[in-house]
Design an enzyme around this catalytic site. Structure first.
Site, PDB file in Angstrom:
ATOM      1  N   ASP A  36       0.699  -1.021  -0.073  1.00 18.79           N
ATOM      2  CA  ASP A  36       0.013   0.042  -0.107  1.00 18.79           C
ATOM      3  C   ASP A  36       0.696   1.268   0.147  1.00 18.79           C
ATOM      4  O   ASP A  36       0.544   2.188   0.551  1.00 18.79           O
ATOM      5  CB  ASP A  36      -0.983   0.043   1.291  1.00 18.79           C
ATOM      6  CG  ASP A  36      -1.957  -1.323   1.367  1.00 18.79           C
ATOM      7  OD1 ASP A  36      -2.486  -1.568   0.385  1.00 18.79           O
ATOM      8  OD2 ASP A  36      -1.622  -1.862   2.316  1.00 18.79           O
ATOM      9  N   LYS A  39       2.710   1.994  -5.179  1.00 14.98           N
ATOM     10  CA  LYS A  39       3.306   1.462  -6.011  1.00 14.98           C
ATOM     11  C   LYS A  39       2.707   1.869  -7.642  1.00 14.98           C
ATOM     12  O   LYS A  39       3.198   2.195  -8.858  1.00 14.98           O
ATOM     13  CB  LYS A  39       3.592  -0.108  -6.204  1.00 14.98           C
ATOM     14  CG  LYS A  39       4.377  -0.462  -4.945  1.00 14.98           C
ATOM     15  CD  LYS A  39       4.768  -2.018  -4.911  1.00 14.98           C
ATOM     16  CE  LYS A  39       3.360  -2.709  -4.488  1.00 14.98           C
ATOM     17  NZ  LYS A  39       2.862  -2.257  -3.195  1.00 14.98           N
ATOM     18  N   HIS A  64      -3.992  -1.656  -6.250  1.00 15.97           N
ATOM     19  CA  HIS A  64      -3.110  -0.517  -6.689  1.00 15.97           C
ATOM     20  C   HIS A  64      -3.803   0.468  -7.173  1.00 15.97           C
ATOM     21  O   HIS A  64      -4.970   0.282  -8.168  1.00 15.97           O
ATOM     22  CB  HIS A  64      -2.247  -0.900  -7.689  1.00 15.97           C
ATOM     23  CG  HIS A  64      -1.131  -1.953  -7.329  1.00 15.97           C
ATOM     24  ND1 HIS A  64      -0.289  -2.511  -8.120  1.00 15.97           N
ATOM     25  CD2 HIS A  64      -0.853  -2.448  -6.010  1.00 15.97           C
ATOM     26  CE1 HIS A  64       0.469  -3.309  -7.466  1.00 15.97           C
ATOM     27  NE2 HIS A  64       0.232  -3.169  -6.290  1.00 15.97           N
ATOM     28  N   LYS A 144       0.171 -25.125  -6.491  1.00 18.41           N
ATOM     29  CA  LYS A 144       1.426 -25.143  -7.623  1.00 18.41           C
ATOM     30  C   LYS A 144       2.436 -25.952  -6.839  1.00 18.41           C
ATOM     31  O   LYS A 144       3.466 -26.625  -7.532  1.00 18.41           O
ATOM     32  CB  LYS A 144       1.792 -23.630  -7.620  1.00 18.41           C
ATOM     33  CG  LYS A 144       3.206 -23.492  -8.533  1.00 18.41           C
ATOM     34  CD  LYS A 144       3.348 -21.899  -8.583  1.00 18.41           C
ATOM     35  CE  LYS A 144       4.552 -21.894  -9.485  1.00 18.41           C
ATOM     36  NZ  LYS A 144       4.794 -20.207  -9.395  1.00 18.41           N
TER      37      LYS A 144
END
Length: 428
Positions: A36, A39, A64, A144
């Site tokens: 936060d 960016k 964002h 994954k």
């Protein structure tokens, strides 16, 4: 018969060819705190001159915010640079298919990306409670790592075989979590909605796409990291972290590019510190100062809607983030939020039992016990929101910025004094 070509000649030619073929460097924007930091604003600023903007890791747990022409955009999955219609947006690492329905021809999806399913949120809620965004990111990365997950390339292949694998995956998790209820047919139906055929022509093999971008015509390539250094799965405040590598190594593993092609690495930090969710926060202010920072800074999570915890700037974590990422410059955002304070503190060191701790504690029980050593500055008590160049800032604000810069040993390239891209003062 000699051809006049020695092994050394061959080696020399190969070295020259490698040097000439080094390709374009990518510029990277990374969070230097707990996320936060702003960016998206920095990416939006740099994207105006970029041909390709990439998200390298994470999923729709990020939030964002970008303000352009007084219009506010909130991005969770798409790169913030997608506002620039002249650049191509590319997503690497993990994906949530629910957010890929409104796309344009300048958007590219990596075929190796892991798929996220709505049932992962349910599964996460059954087994986790560590203050995360509850977007199913952890189960996706767990899938994954256990080699049972499904990827975009599987979806784009034989759908019948894909459906079978989905059903087997659900059965596997239901055997582990009997309370897990999944409407498999509904999940599969979502993947066949009319919008998804639009995605198919935009899917590329990520390694080849990035290789062509790097070794093609000279161009600016921008990489946007999600989350931040202190949320990194390996180097963050574990276990109160996200499930991906939010540090510079995640650029290589998320996009499939070599370290040699990483150029400038820009760290983004607020002029104070915030954190969403639970976990250690040494400079947190559970008082009027914290409330003022939360109110003036509109510190509410873009993804979760939760109020952010607020505190003084912590240079210990900034230096730690720099050690990992090797920042070439820093963007210091939201300086204007400090305008009304009589005094401003900056955390410069940690102590335990009165003795300085010469490192950032990896153990959270230890981090919870540290006392923070502060430097105190007089507030500038002046509105900085209209400042557009360094000389517009009051001397006390300039001193604050220079102190931070000198203490962490990284130049500050941008100072943010408002929401829009015009409010970013460029220093050099």
């Amino acid at each position: 018969m000699s051809l006049g070509w020695s092994a050394n000649d061959h080696k020399s030619a190969a070295v020259k060819r490698a040097r000439n073929d080094s390709g374009n460097k990518v510029s990277v924007v990374l969070g230097a705190q707990w996320g936060d930091e702003g960016k998206g604003k920095v990416v939006d600023l740099l994207a105006t001159e970029s041909a390709v903007v990439c998200r390298c890791q994470g999923g729709n747990n990020a939030g964002h915010t970008v303000v352009v022409d007084e219009k506010e955009y909130d991005f969770h999955l798409l790169p913030s640079g997608i506002i620039n219609t002249k650049c191509t947006s590319f997503i690497g690492e993990k994906q949530s298919l629910s957010e890929l329905r409104e796309i344009n021809s300048k958007f590219i999806e990596k075929s190796q990306n892991a798929l996220f399913f709505g049932s992962f949120i349910t599964m996460f809620m059954l087994v986790h409670s560590i203050g995360t965004t509850k977007k199913g990111i952890g189960p996706t990365y767990a899938c994954k790592a256990s080699r049972t997950g499904l990827r975009i390339c599987d979806l784009m292949a034989d759908f019948s075989e894909f459906s079978t694998r989905v059903k087997n995956l659900v059965l596997q998790y239901q055997s582990m979590y009997p309370a897990l209820k999944v409407d498999v047919e509904s999940e599969l139906k979502k993947l066949k909605l009319p919008g998804f055929p639009r995605i198919r022509p935009l899917v590329r093999d990520g390694v080849y796409f990035m290789y062509d971008a790097i070794h093609g015509l000279p161009k600016k390539i921008l990489v946007e990291g999600a989350n931040a250094a202190l949320l990194d799965i390996d180097f963050g405040t574990y276990p109160f972290v996200t499930s991906s590598n939010c540090t510079v190594g995640g650029v290589c593993t998320g996009l499939g590019i070599p370290p040699a092609n990483i150029g400038d690495v820009y760290g983004v930090s607020k002029a104070y510190t915030t954190r969403v969710g639970i976990g250690a926060f040494p400079t947190e202010q559970l008082n009027a100062v914290g409330e003022l920072l939360q109110t003036r800074g509109h510190e509410v999570g873009v993804t979760t809607g939760r109020k952010r915890r607020c505190g003084w700037l912590d240079l210990v974590i900034l230096k730690y983030a720099h050690m990992i990422n090797g920042f070439t410059a820093i963007a210091l955002t939201k300086l204007d939020i400090l305008d009304v304070l009589d005094e401003i503190k900056v955390g410069v060191a940690y102590k335990i039992n009165g003795k300085r701790v010469p490192y950032f504690p990896a153990n959270m029980e230890v981090l919870q016990k540290v006392e923070v050593e502060y430097e105190t500055f007089s507030g500038w008590k002046t509105d900085t929101s209209a400042a557009r160049k360094w000389s517009d800032l009051p001397p006390k604000a300039q001193n604050y910025i220079r102190f931070v810069e000198n203490r962490i040993g990284v130049p500050i390239k941008w100072v943010g004094v408002g929401k829009s891209r015009e409010c970013m003062i460029q220093m050099f």
